[in-house]
Enzyme design. Structure first.
Site, mmCIF file in Angstrom:
data_model
loop_
_atom_site.group_PDB
_atom_site.id
_atom_site.type_symbol
_atom_site.label_atom_id
_atom_site.label_comp_id
_atom_site.label_asym_id
_atom_site.label_seq_id
_atom_site.Cartn_x
_atom_site.Cartn_y
_atom_site.Cartn_z
ATOM 1 N N LYS A 172 0.850 -1.300 -0.035
ATOM 2 C CA LYS A 172 0.050 0.058 0.282
ATOM 3 C C LYS A 172 0.782 1.186 -0.026
ATOM 4 O O LYS A 172 1.561 1.493 1.006
ATOM 5 C CB LYS A 172 -0.797 -0.018 1.229
ATOM 6 C CG LYS A 172 -2.039 1.168 0.799
ATOM 7 C CD LYS A 172 -2.515 1.664 2.412
ATOM 8 C CE LYS A 172 -1.433 2.890 2.726
ATOM 9 N NZ LYS A 172 -1.597 3.871 2.057
ATOM 10 N N GLU A 247 10.493 1.763 9.971
ATOM 11 C CA GLU A 247 11.462 2.671 9.806
ATOM 12 C C GLU A 247 10.768 4.384 9.898
ATOM 13 O O GLU A 247 9.932 4.368 9.082
ATOM 14 C CB GLU A 247 12.130 2.727 8.198
ATOM 15 C CG GLU A 247 13.524 3.317 8.135
ATOM 16 C CD GLU A 247 13.244 4.419 7.360
ATOM 17 O OE1 GLU A 247 13.229 5.449 8.462
ATOM 18 O OE2 GLU A 247 13.156 4.611 6.412
ATOM 19 N N CYS A 281 13.711 11.405 5.931
ATOM 20 C CA CYS A 281 13.839 11.166 7.329
ATOM 21 C C CYS A 281 15.192 11.188 7.787
ATOM 22 O O CYS A 281 15.366 11.239 8.993
ATOM 23 C CB CYS A 281 13.248 9.811 7.607
ATOM 24 S SG CYS A 281 13.630 8.512 6.506
ATOM 25 N N GLU A 382 10.485 17.109 13.493
ATOM 26 C CA GLU A 382 11.060 17.036 12.109
ATOM 27 C C GLU A 382 10.426 18.251 11.194
ATOM 28 O O GLU A 382 9.002 18.407 11.214
ATOM 29 C CB GLU A 382 10.330 15.741 11.368
ATOM 30 C CG GLU A 382 11.502 14.623 11.168
ATOM 31 C CD GLU A 382 10.824 13.258 10.746
ATOM 32 O OE1 GLU A 382 9.745 12.897 11.007
ATOM 33 O OE2 GLU A 382 11.686 12.869 9.789
#
Ligand code: ADP
Length: 478
Positions: A172, A247, A281, A382
């Site tokens: 997905k 992750e 990331c 982030e």
């Protein structure tokens, strides 16, 4: 362009023909409409993957490697077309998208080679009349849920090793970037994977993810995305104790010592931070620079970013593309404003622009802030934008403490020419990846993954295999 879902070798619509729009973040144009699948489609994909599993896992490794290698070749042959789809739905400049396609293909190539080496061991036992045989077997049906920032590579990084060891896969992709995933599905079929071995479903993330974790036939979920969603998946995986590889988010520090090569550190900062407009990331989110080199580093960085062209991904010469959506724009704006309110000095950038008529205003200028401090949002969240926030430090111990002051532990970067310091600091950093005088750390050969809230497990290289095998030992009486 493929706009249907791939289930059991067929291209299908979602139940009732429901669809959602894929938006070009640079223009707001609707690139395509793809199926809005849910539980029904997710279950159908698992039915197909489970049915295909016995024959696929029984194939000799060399026979599994052939379509993997073929798919990698097809990706490289069709690199320009794939990269164009990727740029349209995701926004990154075409040159970067082409690089991603090659990088994505490299995971399939590596996996095709590694498929042959998924062996076991024959171990002497404690008693003369016993032996121990250790075998590695495919874990079973694998679910892969992937993010939008690397629409091709995050899929092949999971697909390659899972297929190589004999698993079948249901994928997905993110709702922002399903078209690259569907194009990869097409190439999987063209490469000769039997029906049901690779399935791609688009649609409602929560319903699809929930369905897969409620289905005991799904033995492994490999996820790349936010820590927030990772936590939801961990909780749901409890039902069947589904194994997870995660992750998740990161908040990388880049530590630049006085003895660093300033030009190399600046190049490293640009490549690691400004690639994909800062939407990775492993992007450094905190630049920690030692007092003696701080001003020279900021000045050199400012000169370097001044020449960078902001533009639509398909326009000639664009280096910095748009952010993915309005929520991303809002967050970056807030981070810049919050840092300034709390005393950071804006050295350059700081604005969103419309590079030409017909484009959106999601293009952020490369931005440099100095005077980063711990209480600013940018110091702990982030940012996911081209914002370089710099903090001065005096001593090595202080830099290590600041660098490790994060719940995340994915990547870090370290610039120094002192060999002993390099090793000492690399050992002390609490991250799964350290770039030592290196800003470009992603490669198919290496174990990619994080410590702390950045996730579980490693992807890439021989370590990627571990995620998709069960170890079984047979205790033998002679
Ligand atoms: P990002 O913040 O980078 O968009 P997300 O974690 O939201 O990261 O998205 C990563 C992937 O996780 C996407 O494919 C998204 O559709 C999927 N996702 C989002 N919410 C859920 C959920 N509740 N269950 C399963 N997958 C989800």
């Amino acid at each position: 362009m493929q706009t249907e879902n791939l289930v059991d070798g067929e291209w299908i619509e979602a139940q009732g023909g429901a669809r959602f729009d894929v938006i070009d973040p640079g223009t707001d144009a609707v690139v395509a409409k793809v199926p809005h699948g849910g539980a029904v489609e997710a279950r159908a994909a698992v039915d197909a993957a489970a049915a295909a599993l016995p024959a696929w896992r029984a194939r000799p490794a060399d026979e599994r490697a052939k379509p993997l290698r073929r798919m990698a070749e097809l990706m490289l042959q069709q690199r320009d077309a794939l990269a164009t789809i990727l740029t349209r739905e995701q926004g990154k400049p075409l040159a970067e998208a082409k690089t991603e396609i090659a990088y994505a293909a490299s995971f399939l190539e590596w996996a095709a080679e590694e498929a042959r080496r998924v062996g076991g061991e024959y171990i002497p036992a404690a008693h003369a009349d016993k032996r121990i045989l250790v075998m590695r077997q495919p874990i079973g049906v694998v679910a892969a849920i992937t993010p939008w920032n690397f629409p091709a590579a995050m899929i092949t990084r999971k697909l390659g090793p899972a297929l190589a060891v004999g698993c079948t896969v249901v994928v997905k992709p993110a709702e922002q970037s399903p078209l690259t995933a569907l194009a990869l599905g097409e190439l999987a079929i063209a490469a000769g994977f039997p029906k049901g071995v690779v399935n791609v479903v688009t649609g409602d993330p929560d319903a699809i993810g929930r369905t897969w974790l409620e289905d005991a036939r799904v033995r492994k979920l490999s996820f790349t995305g936010s820590t927030e969603v990772g936590r939801i998946l961990i909780a749901r995986a409890a039902t069947h104790v589904t194994k997870l590889s995660l992750e998740l988010g990161g908040h990388a520090p880049m530590v630049v010592f006085d003895d660093a090569d300033v030009e190399a550190a600046v190049r490293g900062a640009v490549v690691s931070k400004l690639r994909n407009a800062g939407q990775t990331c492993i992007c450094p989110n905190r630049f920690l620079v030692q007092a003696g080199i701080h001003d020279a580093f900021v000045a050199a960085l400012q000169r370097e970013v001044a020449g960078m062209t902001i533009g639509y991904g398909l326009d000639e010469g664009a280096v910095i593309g748009p952010l993915i959506d309005d929520a991303a724009v809002e967050k970056v704006r807030e981070h810049i404003a919050d840092a300034q309110e709390q005393g950071a000095e804006l050295r350059t950038g700081g604005h969103f622009v419309r590079p030409r008529a017909g484009l959106t205003e999601r293009f952020c200028e490369p931005t440099i802030l100095r005077g980063l401090s711990t209480n600013m949002r940018i110091a702990s969240e982030e940012t996911f934008g081209p914002v370089i926030a710099v903090r001065r430090f005096e001593h090595e111990a202080e830099a290590i403490e600041l660098a490790n002051d994060s719940p995340y532990g994915l990547a870090s970067y370290l610039y120094t020419r002192d060999l002993v310091r390099a090793l000492r600091v690399a050992e002390a950093l609490e991250t799964g990846i350290v770039g030592l005088n290196d800003g470009a750390i992603s490669t198919a050969q290496a174990p990619f993954g994080g410590m702390k809230a950045s996730g579980w497990g490693r992807e890439g290289g021989k370590w990627a295999i571990d995620a998709f095998v069960e170890i079984k030992y047979v205790s033998i009486a002679m």
